[in-house]
Design a protein around this motif. Structure first.
Motif, PDB file in Angstrom:
ATOM      1  N   GLU A 207       0.786  -1.144  -0.020  1.00  0.00           N
ATOM      2  CA  GLU A 207      -0.086  -0.078   0.088  1.00  0.00           C
ATOM      3  C   GLU A 207       0.809   1.213  -0.011  1.00  0.00           C
ATOM      4  OE1 GLU A 207      -3.517   2.370   2.472  1.00  0.00           O
ATOM      5  OE2 GLU A 207      -2.658   0.297   3.554  1.00  0.00           O
ATOM      6  N   LEU A 208       2.102   1.278   0.843  1.00  0.00           N
ATOM      7  CA  LEU A 208       2.825   2.288   1.018  1.00  0.00           C
ATOM      8  C   LEU A 208       3.478   2.645  -0.388  1.00  0.00           C
ATOM      9  CD1 LEU A 208       4.868   4.577   1.894  1.00  0.00           C
ATOM     10  CD2 LEU A 208       6.287   2.677   2.773  1.00  0.00           C
ATOM     11  N   ILE A 209       3.891   1.772  -1.420  1.00  0.00           N
ATOM     12  CA  ILE A 209       4.290   1.687  -2.697  1.00  0.00           C
ATOM     13  C   ILE A 209       3.334   2.330  -3.700  1.00  0.00           C
ATOM     14  CG2 ILE A 209       5.460   0.772  -4.570  1.00  0.00           C
ATOM     15  CD1 ILE A 209       6.689  -1.118  -2.454  1.00  0.00           C
ATOM     16  N   GLN A 210       2.200   1.845  -3.491  1.00  0.00           N
ATOM     17  CA  GLN A 210       0.905   2.064  -4.370  1.00  0.00           C
ATOM     18  C   GLN A 210       0.791   3.508  -4.115  1.00  0.00           C
ATOM     19  OE1 GLN A 210      -2.592   0.054  -3.411  1.00  0.00           O
ATOM     20  NE2 GLN A 210      -3.767   1.350  -4.885  1.00  0.00           N
TER      21      GLN A 210
ATOM     22  N   SER B 233       9.708   5.705  -6.321  1.00  0.00           N
ATOM     23  CA  SER B 233       8.418   4.769  -6.206  1.00  0.00           C
ATOM     24  C   SER B 233       8.350   4.071  -7.421  1.00  0.00           C
ATOM     25  CB  SER B 233       7.328   5.784  -6.444  1.00  0.00           C
ATOM     26  OG  SER B 233       7.180   6.571  -7.607  1.00  0.00           O
ATOM     27  N   MET B 234       8.946   4.311  -8.727  1.00  0.00           N
ATOM     28  CA  MET B 234       8.813   3.385  -9.923  1.00  0.00           C
ATOM     29  C   MET B 234      10.171   2.116  -9.465  1.00  0.00           C
ATOM     30  SD  MET B 234       8.885   5.850 -13.052  1.00  0.00           S
ATOM     31  CE  MET B 234       8.140   4.563 -14.156  1.00  0.00           C
ATOM     32  N   LEU B 235      11.107   2.415  -8.750  1.00  0.00           N
ATOM     33  CA  LEU B 235      12.072   1.386  -8.591  1.00  0.00           C
ATOM     34  C   LEU B 235      11.221   0.416  -7.553  1.00  0.00           C
ATOM     35  CD1 LEU B 235      15.421   3.230  -8.059  1.00  0.00           C
ATOM     36  CD2 LEU B 235      14.918   1.564  -9.751  1.00  0.00           C
ATOM     37  N   ALA B 236      10.836   0.716  -6.443  1.00  0.00           N
ATOM     38  CA  ALA B 236      10.087   0.098  -5.341  1.00  0.00           C
ATOM     39  C   ALA B 236       9.234  -0.677  -6.281  1.00  0.00           C
ATOM     40  CB  ALA B 236       9.548   0.693  -4.515  1.00  0.00           C
ATOM     41  N   THR B 237       8.405  -0.281  -7.187  1.00  0.00           N
ATOM     42  CA  THR B 237       6.973  -0.907  -7.754  1.00  0.00           C
ATOM     43  C   THR B 237       7.709  -2.061  -8.534  1.00  0.00           C
ATOM     44  OG1 THR B 237       5.822   1.194  -7.718  1.00  0.00           O
ATOM     45  CG2 THR B 237       5.282  -0.612  -9.515  1.00  0.00           C
ATOM     46  N   MET B 238       8.779  -1.526  -9.319  1.00  0.00           N
ATOM     47  CA  MET B 238       9.393  -2.742 -10.320  1.00  0.00           C
ATOM     48  C   MET B 238       9.866  -3.940  -9.469  1.00  0.00           C
ATOM     49  SD  MET B 238      11.076  -0.209 -13.321  1.00  0.00           S
ATOM     50  CE  MET B 238      12.822  -0.294 -12.540  1.00  0.00           C
TER      51      MET B 238
END
Length: 181
Positions: free
Chosen positions: A50-53, A104-109
């Motif tokens: 949820e944090l990453i989202q 945020s993109m790095l964490a998502t990937m």
């Protein structure tokens, strides 16, 4: 303007990723960087997912706000949306807002590829709006990929351009836009 608690948590998550690496992105580490307890962080975000989202949603929202501001500025220019996209990219880079977007993109990937869907939607929107304003699809692709290239060179620290180089490149793209729109 002071940041909300959630924005402070986003900054702490970004710092965690930048200083300690993606493998250390835990709710405990983020809480420590945010100077709060893990329970306090859990009050705002029930999970790392949820944090990453929410980091992604916040980064997109901030960029959309910049787009809106610039669209108003360039409403009488050729291709006002694309012009705003280029200018918002430069603005964001000038104000060092790239950290949250990139992290945020790095964490998502690394966490869950489906969390990239808001970014996919954003890019599909850009493609549709650019097609309305520019007759040459290759030019709109060139513009988006040049802007993305600037972001990604920052994100991965792959010979990122200095401020002057970024400005020069984006102004050259604006010139191409004026010629081709």
């Amino acid at each position: 303007m002071s940041k909300t608690k959630k924005e402070q948590i986003f900054d702490a998550a970004a710092r965690t990723i930048l200083e300690e690496g993606l493998s250390q992105l835990t709710l405990q580490q983020v809480a420590e960087h945010a100077h709060m307890t893990k329970a306090g962080l859990l009050y705002h975000f029930a999970s790392k997912e949820e944090l990453i989202q929410k980091m992604n949603e916040h980064a997109i929202l901030c960029f959309r706000q910049q787009l809106k501001t610039y669209q108003e500025t360039y409403k009488y220019e050729k291709a006002p949306y694309v012009h705003a996209y280029i200018s918002a990219t430069l603005h964001d880079l000038d104000h060092q807002n790239t950290t949250q977007l990139c992290t945020s993109m790095l964490a998502t990937m690394s966490f869950d590829e489906t969390l990239l869907n808001p970014w996919r939607d954003f890019y599909a929107e850009f493609k549709a709006k650019a097609a309305e304003e520019i007759n040459d699809p290759a030019l709109s692709h060139l513009i988006r990929l040049a802007c993305d290239g600037i972001w990604f060179s920052e994100m991965f620290q792959l010979e990122p351009l200095n401020r002057e180089e970024k400005t020069l490149l984006l102004h050259r793209i604006l010139h191409l836009l004026e010629e081709g729109a």
